[in-house]
Design a protein around this motif. Structure first.
Motif, mmCIF file in Angstrom:
data_model
loop_
_atom_site.group_PDB
_atom_site.id
_atom_site.type_symbol
_atom_site.label_atom_id
_atom_site.label_comp_id
_atom_site.label_asym_id
_atom_site.label_seq_id
_atom_site.Cartn_x
_atom_site.Cartn_y
_atom_site.Cartn_z
ATOM 1 N N LEU A 170 0.830 -1.209 0.000
ATOM 2 C CA LEU A 170 0.000 0.000 0.000
ATOM 3 C C LEU A 170 0.859 1.251 0.000
ATOM 4 O O LEU A 170 0.561 2.228 -0.710
ATOM 5 N N LEU A 171 1.923 1.239 0.760
ATOM 6 C CA LEU A 171 2.829 2.385 0.801
ATOM 7 C C LEU A 171 3.529 2.591 -0.534
ATOM 8 O O LEU A 171 3.761 3.721 -0.972
ATOM 9 N N ALA A 172 3.856 1.496 -1.179
ATOM 10 C CA ALA A 172 4.629 1.600 -2.413
ATOM 11 C C ALA A 172 3.801 2.060 -3.600
ATOM 12 O O ALA A 172 4.291 2.798 -4.448
ATOM 13 N N PRO A 184 1.348 10.366 -3.015
ATOM 14 C CA PRO A 184 2.797 10.618 -2.908
ATOM 15 C C PRO A 184 3.148 11.656 -1.867
ATOM 16 O O PRO A 184 4.224 11.580 -1.268
ATOM 17 N N LYS A 185 2.301 12.623 -1.637
ATOM 18 C CA LYS A 185 2.616 13.647 -0.655
ATOM 19 C C LYS A 185 2.620 13.089 0.768
ATOM 20 O O LYS A 185 3.291 13.613 1.649
ATOM 21 N N LEU A 186 1.853 12.016 0.982
ATOM 22 C CA LEU A 186 1.792 11.419 2.322
ATOM 23 C C LEU A 186 2.776 10.292 2.512
ATOM 24 O O LEU A 186 2.945 9.802 3.628
ATOM 25 N N VAL A 226 4.266 8.741 6.120
ATOM 26 C CA VAL A 226 3.887 7.382 6.514
ATOM 27 C C VAL A 226 5.101 6.477 6.582
ATOM 28 O O VAL A 226 5.220 5.627 7.466
ATOM 29 N N ARG A 227 6.036 6.692 5.642
ATOM 30 C CA ARG A 227 7.220 5.841 5.617
ATOM 31 C C ARG A 227 8.064 6.025 6.867
ATOM 32 O O ARG A 227 8.685 5.084 7.350
ATOM 33 N N ARG A 228 8.101 7.233 7.381
ATOM 34 C CA ARG A 228 8.868 7.455 8.602
ATOM 35 C C ARG A 228 8.221 6.766 9.814
ATOM 36 O O ARG A 228 8.910 6.320 10.728
ATOM 37 N N LEU A 229 6.893 6.689 9.795
ATOM 38 C CA LEU A 229 6.198 6.006 10.896
ATOM 39 C C LEU A 229 6.175 4.484 10.738
ATOM 40 O O LEU A 229 5.903 3.757 11.689
ATOM 41 N N LYS A 274 -6.229 -3.531 -2.795
ATOM 42 C CA LYS A 274 -5.900 -2.316 -3.540
ATOM 43 C C LYS A 274 -4.628 -2.470 -4.364
ATOM 44 O O LYS A 274 -4.426 -1.727 -5.335
ATOM 45 N N GLY A 275 -3.764 -3.380 -3.984
ATOM 46 C CA GLY A 275 -2.522 -3.582 -4.731
ATOM 47 C C GLY A 275 -2.518 -4.844 -5.548
ATOM 48 O O GLY A 275 -1.466 -5.431 -5.793
#
Length: 859
Positions: A627-629, A634-636, A640-643, A713-714
């Motif tokens: 989901l992150l990838a 993209p702005k978030l 999210v990646r840092r968390l 979703k992916g």
């Protein structure tokens, strides 16, 4: 008195000699003439007085003879028995003798003498006496100041003799000269007996006229359960249907399907024969022959019938099983006749050996062997009634043994018993008195004790509300009514008479025992649990073991191929964690099999909950990576990646489940329990708190649902490396079975309920193995060319081109829609296709893709 009346006779004799002497001496004296005349007159008077005295004496002698003859006649007409006084009198009919002498051909009514003393009948009569004495001393009657008396008669195993005894019971005022007025002047409130069914049937018809309750201790004929014909009849043993059913079950279990039957002519024998034959045919057991012997052991036809039966048995050597419903004496004569015929034919004694299936009528008798041994006749398998606690009766016999002849009292049966023992000792062919008394212990008397105990409880129940010492206060029909309705206790157990059959109905310990309808005994309840020997358990355990083996093999394969793109795309180290959790989950499934114990009940759910939570947490991390990838704005992504920290997410998810399980174990832990059903005991695990159990499963379901949403979703990632669709399928395979499991678990119970949960766990485990690992193993083993970095980049490039083309088409369509309107564009300034730059890199085994969309459009 005799001397007074004999003296005148002697005087007459003497006078006949004295008178001539006096006359001769006084002839010469004239002076004494007158005196002589006076003397003659006096002698004549004395002679007259002597004759009068003689006549009086003769009359007195004749009167004495008449009185003695009448008294002797009365004593002869009075049947021997045993009596004891009491406020309430109980009658008893027992076969103290085996038969009567029927050789008298007189047509006039007469008493037939009893023959063949039967120790078994005496033992039952003594058991009744002891039971009455015990109940009189018990608080049940002592507190009411009421005592039981008894009047016991000998049926002599004869219907006519038994009916005479019954007539004595039914006569309200029956007085005998010299008899015990306290017993013979009182009506009998209940009767215990008789022994044989044909006698009980006759007695029951007579007692029914006054509704005097009758409790038989050994009459098993099925006809007696008909309450329309025998409303006052009860019994403390089951009818023949149950005994013959047990016999048929025994024969069927050993495969004895070719048998012979020997029975007696009468209600008992005919009833047993009919029931056995009908039940045997249903089980495929064939009856080779049926031999019916005369009921009377002194009958003129008994010898020929036994000889014919022995011949029939000898002529059927293939019939090795004989079922017998006869008396002990019949079997004794039959064994002796078989021996004689075998020896006469010059055959070996082994040829007469059979398997003898003995009914209750002779199974406990030691006299049937006679001079033979058990090795001579073969094997005897006997059926008998419940024995119960014999300690009280044994103590009573010990007192009899110690007292000997001094303890006979008003018991003519004991007197005859001791006389027979004494005669045998005198002839030098018998055992001592102590051994003879001890032989009485061999007989089954529990049913007699139950009958006496039931009557005592019924009397006590009635006498609590009235004065039973007043004559006429208690009526037999009232005792009958109480016997039918009330429950009684004996030896710590409760029992009552069934109104339909009034067979003994023990109140079994319902926590561990049960009793079929009409049975006289309690059977242990079958203990049920999901056993290791169960076929379904074997199948499920096989799948569990196979799952563990497959997980270990996949783990080894992934370790060996840990640097390949496929393994890295599958999660890398997370794959090993998932496989470990699946192994633990398979082990937890095995704990659902076997007899539950406290450790097993606590471990199986908790072990599954934590292990499967660990597995789903790893899948959740993979879903979030996808989901992150690919799907976040993209702005978030940067925030999210840092968390996002994979192992932190796993630890937190598992920790929440561990906390739930700890609270569950501490506050309301699962435990093993036994559920009682009418005929079985079900041992299972009670989850303790079903709320905690539901929270554990619900928490896993929430994690699985989040995984499903993220993966869905992916789902359009590159086909060969796409985890999303496999995650989607695996979570569906988890959620659907568990959704079906919940209503099944809540609404049903039984021995296979653990199997249902075990099946759901296996489906969940195999779903993850199949979707997450088997496809990767297929590529690693059979599609090695796809498990390279170049092939991996090629697939990503193809996906990137396909994505670029899709985005370009979409952008062009959007531009055309915006530019459409009154304003038109020149033909020499067409739209340029959008250029999409796709950067793809491998990062920690996951795919990270950055799409930068640049639009170039000339106006």
């Amino acid at each position: 008195m005799k001397e007074f009346f004999l003296n005148p006779v002697e005087m007459l004799k003497k006078e006949s000699f004295i008178l001539p002497e006096v006359k001769s001496r006084r002839e010469g004296s004239s002076v004494e003439k007158e005196a002589r005349k006076q003397t003659q007159r006096d002698s004549r008077e004395d002679s007259s007085m002597a004759w009068v005295a003689l006549l009086i004496y003769v009359h007195i002698i004749l009167f004495h003879i008449i009185v003695e003859t009448a008294h002797a006649t009365e004593e002869d007409g009075r049947e021997p028995g045993a009596t004891a006084p009491g406020d309430i009198i109980i009658g008893g009919i027992f076969p103290i003798h085996e038969d009567v002498d029927k050789q008298n051909d007189s047509f006039a009514p007469h008493l037939q003498p009893c023959v063949k003393f039967d120790k078994g009948g005496l033992a039952k009569a003594l058991a009744m006496i002891n039971a009455v004495e015990v109940m009189n001393k018990s608080p049940l009657l002592a507190e009411l100041n009421v005592t039981l008396g008894y009047r016991i008669q000998d049926s002599c195993s004869d219907v006519s003799t038994a009916l005479r005894a019954t007539a004595d019971f039914t006569q309200q005022t029956h007085c005998h000269a010299g008899g015990n007025a306290s017993t013979y002047g009182q009506p009998v409130m209940a009767v215990i007996g008789a022994s044989f069914s044909e006698i009980s049937i006759a007695v029951a018809r007579q007692l029914t006229l006054q509704m005097i309750p009758q409790i038989s201790y050994s009459s098993t004929a099925v006809i007696l359960k008909d309450k329309s014909r025998f409303p006052a009849f009860m019994r403390t043993i089951p009818n023949d249907e149950h005994q013959t059913a047990a016999m048929v079950r025994l024969l069927s279990s050993y495969g004895w399907n070719w048998v012979g039957i020997v029975t007696t002519d009468g209600d008992y024998g005919r009833s047993a024969l009919d029931n056995f034959a009908s039940q045997a045919s249903e089980k495929g057991i064939c009856v080779a022959f049926k031999s019916i012997l005369p009921l009377s052991v002194t009958s003129q036809d008994v010898c020929s019938a036994i000889s014919q039966t022995a011949t029939t048995i000898s002529k059927n050597p293939k019939v090795q099983v004989i079922v017998s419903f006869t008396k002990p004496t019949h079997m004794k004569y039959l064994y002796q006749e078989l021996r004689n015929q075998t020896l006469a034919a010059g055959q070996n004694m082994e040829s007469m050996r059979r398997v003898w299936v003995a009914s209750d009528s002779w199974s406990t008798s030691s006299s049937v062997l006679g001079k033979l041994t058990l090795n001579d006749i073969g094997h005897v398998v006997g059926f008998t009634f419940k024995s119960g606690n014999l300690s009280s009766f044994s103590e009573y016999l010990s007192r009899l043994e110690a007292a000997g002849h001094n303890y006979t009292g008003n018991n003519s049966f004991l007197q005859e018993f001791y006389m027979q023992v004494a005669d045998s000792i005198a002839s030098g062919a018998a055992e001592p008195v102590s051994k003879a008394v001890k032989s009485l212990r061999e007989h089954t008397i529990h049913s007699v004790e139950m009958a006496a105990n039931a009557i005592a409880h019924a009397v006590a129940s009635i006498c609590r509300s009235r004065n039973c010492k007043t004559p006429g206060t208690l009526q037999p029909w009232q005792v009958l009514h109480t016997l039918r309705k009330q429950e009684f206790k004996l030896g710590g157990k409760s029992y009552m008479f069934d109104n339909r059959d009034m067979d003994q109905c023990l109140s079994c310990d319902t926590s561990t025992e049960w009793s079929p309808e009409g049975s006289s005994g309690c059977m242990p309840k079958a203990l049920l649990f999901f056993s290791w020997q169960d076929d379904l358990a074997v199948v499920l355990l096989t799948f569990s073991a196979l799952g563990i083996l497959l997980a270990l093999l996949v783990s080894a394969l992934f370790l060996h191929q840990r640097d390949t793109p496929v393994v890295k795309a599958a999660g890398g180290p997370l794959s090993q964690v998932m496989l470990f959790s699946l192994i633990i989950s398979f082990i937890s499934a095995m704990l659902f099999v076997g007899r539950p114990n406290i450790f097993q009940c606590k471990a199986r759910q908790v072990l599954f909950g934590i292990s499967f939570t660990l597995c789903v947490s790893c899948i959740l991390v993979k879903s979030l990576q996808i989901l992150l990838a690919f799907q976040f704005n993209p702005k978030l992504q940067a925030v999210v990646r840092r968390l996002y920290q994979p192992f932190v997410v796993i630890i937190v998810c598992v920790a929440l489940q561990v906390a739930t399980c700890i609270c569950w174990l501490v506050l309301k832990s699962p435990f093993n329990c036994t559920i009682t059903y009418p005929t079985t005991l079900l041992e299972e695990c009670n989850e303790g708190s079903y709320l905690a159990f539901g929270m554990m499963l619900g928490y896993i379901a929430v994690l699985a649902f989040v995984c499903f949403i993220c993966a869905f979703k992916g789902r359009k990632l590159p086909q060969h490396y796409n985890e999303a669709r496999f995650i989607t399928f695996s979570m569906l395979l988890y959620l659907i079975p568990w959704l079906l499991f919940v209503p099944v678990y809540v609404t049903t119970s039984g021995v296979y309920l653990p199997a249902v949960e075990m099946v759901v766990i296996l489906i969940s485990n195999y779903g993850i193995l199949s979707c997450h690992f088997f496809t990767k193993c297929y590529i690693i083993i059979f599609k090695k060319e796809q498990n390279t970095k170049s092939a991996f980049r090629k697939k990503l490039y193809e996906y990137s081109i396909e994505s670029t083309h899709s985005v370009s088409v979409s952008e062009s369509s959007a531009s055309e829609q915006r530019d459409a309107g009154p304003r038109s564009l020149p033909a020499d300034r067409p739209l340029k296709p959008a250029v999409v730059t796709t950067c793809i890199r491998l990062h920690r085994g996951s795919i990270t893709q950055h799409n930068s969309l640049r639009r170039s459009r000339s106006i």
